[in-house]
Design an enzyme around this catalytic site. Structure first.
Site, mmCIF file in Angstrom:
data_model
loop_
_atom_site.group_PDB
_atom_site.id
_atom_site.type_symbol
_atom_site.label_atom_id
_atom_site.label_comp_id
_atom_site.label_asym_id
_atom_site.label_seq_id
_atom_site.Cartn_x
_atom_site.Cartn_y
_atom_site.Cartn_z
ATOM 1 N N ARG A 194 -25.374 34.119 -4.188
ATOM 2 C CA ARG A 194 -24.386 33.773 -5.657
ATOM 3 C C ARG A 194 -23.630 33.326 -5.739
ATOM 4 N NH1 ARG A 194 -24.393 40.513 -3.634
ATOM 5 N NH2 ARG A 194 -22.931 40.553 -5.769
ATOM 6 N N ASN A 207 -16.695 43.870 -10.269
ATOM 7 C CA ASN A 207 -17.213 42.934 -9.655
ATOM 8 C C ASN A 207 -16.631 41.495 -9.057
ATOM 9 O OD1 ASN A 207 -19.079 44.157 -11.566
ATOM 10 N ND2 ASN A 207 -18.073 42.742 -13.474
ATOM 11 N N VAL A 208 -17.511 40.982 -8.302
ATOM 12 C CA VAL A 208 -16.740 40.136 -7.471
ATOM 13 C C VAL A 208 -17.002 38.471 -7.865
ATOM 14 C CG1 VAL A 208 -17.599 42.080 -4.849
ATOM 15 C CG2 VAL A 208 -19.351 40.337 -6.351
ATOM 16 N N HIS A 258 -14.354 46.121 -5.249
ATOM 17 C CA HIS A 258 -15.969 45.554 -4.464
ATOM 18 C C HIS A 258 -15.686 44.227 -3.668
ATOM 19 C CE1 HIS A 258 -18.556 48.349 -6.758
ATOM 20 N NE2 HIS A 258 -17.970 49.355 -5.594
#
Ligand code: OAD
Ligand code: ZN
Length: 277
Positions: A75, A108-109, A127
């Site tokens: 990711r 959102n990361v 998060h």
């Protein structure tokens, strides 16, 4: 956008009330990052397909730490290659206009808001952030940037032995974990600005909810708090979602059914026409 909404935005900009933007995965969709609940979120180990709800857990990490790391490095690879889009840029401009009246709360990361220009002081990454790690044994609450040599991964690429040594706490040598909130964990102030977020929600006069399906707890608490004290709520999403219902059930609620990359720059333009902010 109707005249009524434009007037509300102008009046708000000229007031001294606080402005909060709450974002979810939809704001980064047009940067090429799959939304959390999209089909692309699946992950295979052996012959089994895992959903993020299974993979992104402390429990999975304790059983299979390097598989979880592998998924996060995959990711990370996607996030690293992505660029902020016009929606992110507009939110960064909004911070510049509203200064200390402004807060960004993001689920959102991917770090794209910060890369677009929002400051870490006024951004609550509730998060976490995929580009950071922390000690799994909590010898310190400090978060560490991922080591430079820890590269993003392709989907099925394992960590090398050398990389396994890189995901170690620089203080005590224990394994580190990605600095993200997992499904079987709860919010806290230290890592996820929990109380600070609720405090901001309690003082918000205008809340923009952007690109979130409203599936998580803290964002819902934020929206409910603003709804409760009759702040203006504007939901921006390509689809109807639970936040739409909440926004429209209030006296001052709006739903803008547009991609965030279109709606956010339009709202910014309206703010820019106002003087004496
Ligand atoms: P979701 O994937 O649940 O929802 C994304 C939302 O974005 C949907 O409502 C889409 O309709 C909308 N959307 C898609 N493209 C859009 C666009 N171009 N413009 C505007 N809206 C668009 O993602 P989140 O709501 O962010 O948490 O998910 C919330 C949290 O659930 C994530 O942070 C993650 C997940 O569990 C944790 O990992 C703790
Ligand atoms: Zn440690």
């Amino acid at each position: 956008m109707g005249k009524d909404l434009k007037d509300k935005l102008k009046n708000f900009a000229r007031s001294n009330e606080n402005f909060t933007v709450l974002t979810g995965a939809g704001v980064s969709a047009e940067s090429g990052i799959p939304t959390f609940r999209g089909a692309e979120g699946y992950w295979t180990i052996g012959s089994r397909e895992y959903q993020p709800q299974e993979m992104a857990t402390y429990s999975m990490f304790t059983q299979n730490p390097y598989e979880v790391w592998k998924w996060y490095l995959y990711r990370k690879n996607i996030c690293e290659k992505a660029d902020p889009n016009s929606g992110h840029v507009a939110v960064a401009e909004m911070e510049k206009l509203f200064k200390n009246r402004f807060t960004l709360i993001t689920q959102n990361v991917d770090g794209l808001h910060i890369r677009a220009g929002n400051t870490t002081e006024r951004t609550f990454q509730i998060h976490g952030n995929i580009f950071f790690m922390r000690c799994v044994n909590e010898c310190t609450s400090k978060i560490f940037p991922l080591p430079e040599h820890l590269c993003g991964k392709e989907k099925d690429e394992d960590l090398t032995e050398e990389e396994k040594c890189l995901v170690r706490c620089p203080y005590c040598g224990s394994l580190t974990r990605p600095h993200v909130l997992w499904f079987d964990e709860t919010y806290n102030e230290t890592h996820y600005s929990y109380q600070s977020t609720l405090e901001v929600a309690g003082k918000t006069g205008l809340l923009l909810i952007v690109g979130t399906s409203g599936a998580t707890n803290l964002p819902n608490q934020v929206a409910t708090a603003v709804h409760h004290h009759k702040g203006i709520i504007i939901d921006i999403n390509v689809e109807h979602n639970p936040c739409t219902q909440l926004a429209l059930s209030g006296e001052k609620g709006y739903f803008i059914q547009q991609p965030s990359s279109t709606a956010l720059p339009s709202i910014l333009e309206i703010f820019k026409t106002c003087e004496n902010r």
